[in-house]
Design an enzyme around this catalytic site. Structure first.
Site, PDB file in Angstrom:
ATOM      1  N   GLU A  74       1.151   5.521   0.792  1.00  0.00           N
ATOM      2  CA  GLU A  74       0.565   6.668   1.501  1.00  0.00           C
ATOM      3  C   GLU A  74       0.942   7.987   0.836  1.00  0.00           C
ATOM      4  OE1 GLU A  74       0.780   6.553   5.832  1.00  0.00           O
ATOM      5  OE2 GLU A  74       1.474   8.621   5.796  1.00  0.00           O
ATOM      6  N   PHE A 119      12.414  14.353  10.517  1.00  0.00           N
ATOM      7  CA  PHE A 119      11.219  13.493  10.710  1.00  0.00           C
ATOM      8  C   PHE A 119      11.476  12.469  11.806  1.00  0.00           C
ATOM      9  CE2 PHE A 119       9.333  13.259   6.124  1.00  0.00           C
ATOM     10  CZ  PHE A 119       8.544  14.363   6.394  1.00  0.00           C
ATOM     11  N   SER A 178       0.856  -1.187   0.000  1.00  0.00           N
ATOM     12  CA  SER A 178       0.000   0.000   0.000  1.00  0.00           C
ATOM     13  C   SER A 178       0.895   1.240   0.000  1.00  0.00           C
ATOM     14  CB  SER A 178      -0.934  -0.008   1.214  1.00  0.00           C
ATOM     15  OG  SER A 178      -0.213  -0.238   2.397  1.00  0.00           O
ATOM     16  N   HIS A 231       3.767  -1.091   3.736  1.00  0.00           N
ATOM     17  CA  HIS A 231       3.073   0.183   3.509  1.00  0.00           C
ATOM     18  C   HIS A 231       4.150   1.251   3.294  1.00  0.00           C
ATOM     19  CE1 HIS A 231      -0.150   3.224   4.033  1.00  0.00           C
ATOM     20  NE2 HIS A 231       0.744   3.918   4.722  1.00  0.00           N
ATOM     21  N   ASP A 269      -1.555  14.510  16.593  1.00  0.00           N
ATOM     22  CA  ASP A 269      -0.829  15.439  17.473  1.00  0.00           C
ATOM     23  C   ASP A 269      -1.357  16.832  17.188  1.00  0.00           C
ATOM     24  OD1 ASP A 269       1.169  13.648  18.628  1.00  0.00           O
ATOM     25  OD2 ASP A 269       1.890  13.472  16.559  1.00  0.00           O
TER      26      ASP A 269
END
Ligand code: FAD
Length: 282
Positions: free
Chosen positions: A13, A211, A11, A261, A104
């Site tokens: 994103e 990140f 998958s 993913h 968040d």
């Protein structure tokens, strides 16, 4: 076993682009990634509803190609009435998969809302919509950055799965054993649903370091040192990243991971190279 042979497969994103050029680029990259027969696409959501409209617009654009596309949905900063409205809207639009998160709050944004944790969101979605949605939740093989301990985070993960989630997608990581250990411990707590590793292609060192600090993903020293040494040589970073992440992805599949993913960051090429390496297509 290759990712494509596996029933859960792969998958991809995306995040909602905010310019016309970004939208056009995403559609081109969506088309390239769609050729690899993903099980689903997903589109992120800004906590507190900051990208709510862009998330649904992007979901609808992405799924025009006929591939299931799941909006991410976070509960922090939202009231139940808003979430109920959004779920009703998603249902009416024929959306049947969600990635359910606490999220968040951006700094300076108001109260936390009526639902405090993702397990409460999953419960709420099930109460409101029964089995309509396939629900994915987040998992943290290296622990969520705010977790009091590895154990309590694992218990909270199991609580979220028991609330009615169908599958989990992990935060990205670079150490395969962190994933295998997490899955083993989750199974001991009775979690039977698939836990799909999240894969972050490496293309840019400074962004990745930023990140990773924020989300608690550890960049092993041997990877960090080599990326640092490449400096501005983006071709060298891309080659090294492709090799490291393809090997990680293959190891995860060989060890029984039920799919992969990819955090594409709306790019196609770095993800395609990894997918093609592990499926023997290149
Ligand atoms: P939770 O599962 O609620 O956990 C958050 C913290 O609270 C953890 O430390 C946990 O141990 C603790 N906790 C959980 N339940 C309880 C409880 N009942 N009692 C006490 N403590 C508890 N963010 C976005 O804003 N938009 C996105 O689209 C997005 N997509 C993501 C997709 C994936 C696959 C992943 C892995 C993360 C994503 N995130 C996204 C980031 C995510 O929102 C943050 O990591 C957030 O801090 C936690 O969300 P969660 O759903 O994992 O929270």
């Amino acid at each position: 076993m290759s990712a494509q042979e596996h029933p859960l497969g792969i998958s991809f994103e995306f995040f909602p682009p905010n310019t016309d050029a970004g939208r056009e680029k995403l559609m081109r990259n969506r088309d390239l990634l769609a050729e690899r027969n993903p099980r689903f696409f997903s589109v992120t959501y800004g906590a507190g509803g900051s990208t709510q409209n862009r998330t649904i617009t992007t979901v609808n654009a992405v799924r025009e190609c006929g591939i299931t596309t799941a909006p991410h949905l976070s509960c922090v900063g939202s009231e139940k009435a808003q979430l109920r409205e959004l779920l009703t809207d998603y249902k009416a639009q024929g959306i049947n998969s969600l990635v359910a998160l606490r999220g968040d709050l951006p700094s300076g944004m108001g109260g936390i809302g009526e639902l405090r944790y993702a397990n409460e969101l999953v419960e709420f979605i099930r109460e409101e919509t029964g089995d309509h949605f396939e629900i994915a939740v987040a998992a943290y093989p290296e622990s969520h950055p705010q977790a009091a301990s590895f154990e309590s985070d694992l218990q909270n993960f199991a609580r979220k799965m028991n609330a009615g989630a169908n599958l989990a997608i992990t935060q990205y990581f670079f150490t395969a054993d962190a994933y295998f250990h997490f899955v083993e411990r989750a199974r001991q707590l009775g979690v039977e649903a698939p836990i799909i590793p999240g894969i972050m292609p490496i293309t840019n060192y400074s962004k990745l370091a930023r990140f990773s600090d924020a989300c608690g993903a550890e960049i092993p020293r041997w990877i960090r040192k080599q990326l640092e040494a490449y400096g501005d040589d983006s071709a060298a970073i891309a080659d090294f990243g492709e090799e490291v992440i393809s090997r990680l992805a293959q190891r995860l599949l060989d060890g029984g991971a039920p799919g992969l993913h990819f955090y594409t960051l709306n790019q196609a090429e770095p993800t395609l190279k990894i997918v093609d390496n592990i499926t023997g297509r290149s």
